[in-house]
Design an enzyme around this catalytic site. Structure first.
Site, PDB file in Angstrom:
ATOM      1  N   GLU A  31       0.833  -1.207   0.000  1.00 29.62           N
ATOM      2  CA  GLU A  31       0.000   0.000   0.000  1.00 29.62           C
ATOM      3  C   GLU A  31       0.868   1.257   0.000  1.00 29.62           C
ATOM      4  O   GLU A  31       0.519   2.256  -0.619  1.00 29.62           O
ATOM      5  CB  GLU A  31      -0.955   0.010   1.202  1.00 29.62           C
ATOM      6  N   TYR A 114      -6.394   6.572   3.761  1.00 27.25           N
ATOM      7  CA  TYR A 114      -6.464   5.489   2.775  1.00 27.25           C
ATOM      8  C   TYR A 114      -5.676   4.259   3.244  1.00 27.25           C
ATOM      9  O   TYR A 114      -6.209   3.142   3.289  1.00 27.25           O
ATOM     10  CB  TYR A 114      -5.943   5.951   1.394  1.00 27.25           C
ATOM     11  N   ASP A 132      -9.519   5.563  -3.033  1.00 31.85           N
ATOM     12  CA  ASP A 132      -8.387   5.967  -3.866  1.00 31.85           C
ATOM     13  C   ASP A 132      -8.974   6.438  -5.200  1.00 31.85           C
ATOM     14  O   ASP A 132     -10.201   6.514  -5.348  1.00 31.85           O
ATOM     15  CB  ASP A 132      -7.372   4.821  -4.031  1.00 31.85           C
TER      16      ASP A 132
END
Ligand code: SF4
Length: 357
Positions: A31, A114, A132
């Site tokens: 990520e 996020y 996103d």
């Protein structure tokens, strides 16, 4: 709709390296690496990092120089620094385990809403929806939201919709399914609506608005900047300097440069500027073609000039460190992408070669 999407995801998800024997560390690494990076670009970096630092404790023990070096070429170097800081905190303060409380996760360097939601939902099945670029596009289309997605109020509205859609029984899979749909089917242009598992639930599709959604207004203009970069050489050694630890391109290495007000570089007395700014008497040699590097807020045009000097004493100005290194040693330093273009130019034009070093 949720079940249709989950079923589609389980049948069609791409075989990505962080999905093989998944654990939270792989999700954490992927990520962070994939922020502002495509899967294709990020993939080899994920594999390099996982090979060198197979778990959070090995990453926590790494030094910043090695991490930046492995990260080089990916851009946005603050992410690498924050990843290392977060790894140290997780290792030391949380016993090597990712904190499963949203607020605590958010307090880690480089972990924003996020990343926190992605890691907590994908690795720990906790009910946090992610947002996103892919998810923003998919949600905007499902609900036919025509408002400007640059506007925070629109993003807040989309987030509420994402929360309302989240499948609480499988939040991780659902989040991944939304992102996967955006990455492979609900593409920015020419989405593959006929093969979309949820086209019957999509308002933009039903109302023939797909081409107009999402709407994003034009960004503010980038600031133009111009640099003349000196490849300053003393016999076989080249001078490099390190930028301060905070601010633009923080902590990265580069060749010393002068900022000028125009891209008509021929008007600039380069030797005078290097004398005044760096205290170096230089003899000017070869000049590169114009090069360009764009950043989120800056459009930079520059040239490089090879300069010979008899001195090894350079005034640091705003730099924190300087070194004289051989050409082949340059690859051991975290040099930012703009100045890597200069190294390529030097290689291609054979102005400096390994044998000279
Ligand atoms: S139907 Fe088309 S626009 Fe709607 S979610 Fe599916 S791919 Fe996207």
């Amino acid at each position: 709709m949720q079940k249709l999407l989950l079923y589609w995801f389980k049948e069609n998800k791409r075989d990505l390296p962080w999905r093989t024997n998944p654990d939270w560390y792989k999700t954490f690494l992927s990520e962070i690496i994939l922020q502002q990076t495509t899967v294709v670009q990020g993939w080899p970096y994920f594999q390099k990092f996982l090979k060198k630092y197979p778990n959070i404790n090995s990453l926590a023990l790494a030094n910043e120089h090695d991490v930046l070096h492995l990260w080089a070429g990916l851009g946005y170097y603050a992410r690498a620094r924050n990843m290392l800081k977060a790894a140290k905190i997780i290792s030391q303060k949380y016993n090597g385990k990712f904190p499963q409380d949203y607020k605590t996760a958010l307090s880690l360097p480089g972990i924003g809403p996020y990343s926190a939601s992605a890691i907590l939902s994908i690795s720990f099945n906790l009910p946090f929806s992610v947002m996103d670029g892919n998810v923003i596009r998919v949600i905007s289309r499902i609900f036919a939201i025509k408002d400007d997605t640059r506007d925070p109020a629109t993003l807040k509205f989309i987030k509420e919709k994402a929360d309302s859609l989240l499948d609480k029984s499988e939040p991780g899979n659902f989040n991944e399914a939304m992102m996967e749909l955006g990455a492979t089917i609900c593409l920015p242009s020419k989405p593959k609506c006929s093969g979309c598992p949820i086209h019957k639930n999509c308002s933009a599709y039903k109302r023939n608005l797909v081409d107009r959604i999402p709407y994003k207004s034009k960004p503010a203009k980038k600031k133009k900047k111009y640099n003349i970069v000196g490849v300053v050489m003393n016999k076989s050694k080249i001078c490099i300097v390190r930028r301060p630890g905070t601010g633009f391109l923080a902590g990265l290495w580069e060749f010393p440069l002068i900022e000028v007000k125009t891209d008509d570089f021929s008007k600039i007395n380069i030797t005078d500027h290097f004398k005044k700014m760096y205290g170096l008497n230089v003899f000017r040699e070869i000049e590169s073609p114009k090069m360009r590097q764009t950043y989120s807020h800056i459009d930079l045009k520059f040239i490089a000039v090879t300069l010979r000097t008899g001195s090894k004493t350079i005034l640091k100005n705003s730099y924190v460190e300087s070194k004289w290194v051989k050409f082949e040693e340059l690859e051991n330093f975290a040099i930012h992408n703009g100045h890597k273009k200069i190294i390529e130019w030097l290689k291609l034009s054979k102005l400096i070669t390994k044998s000279e070093g």
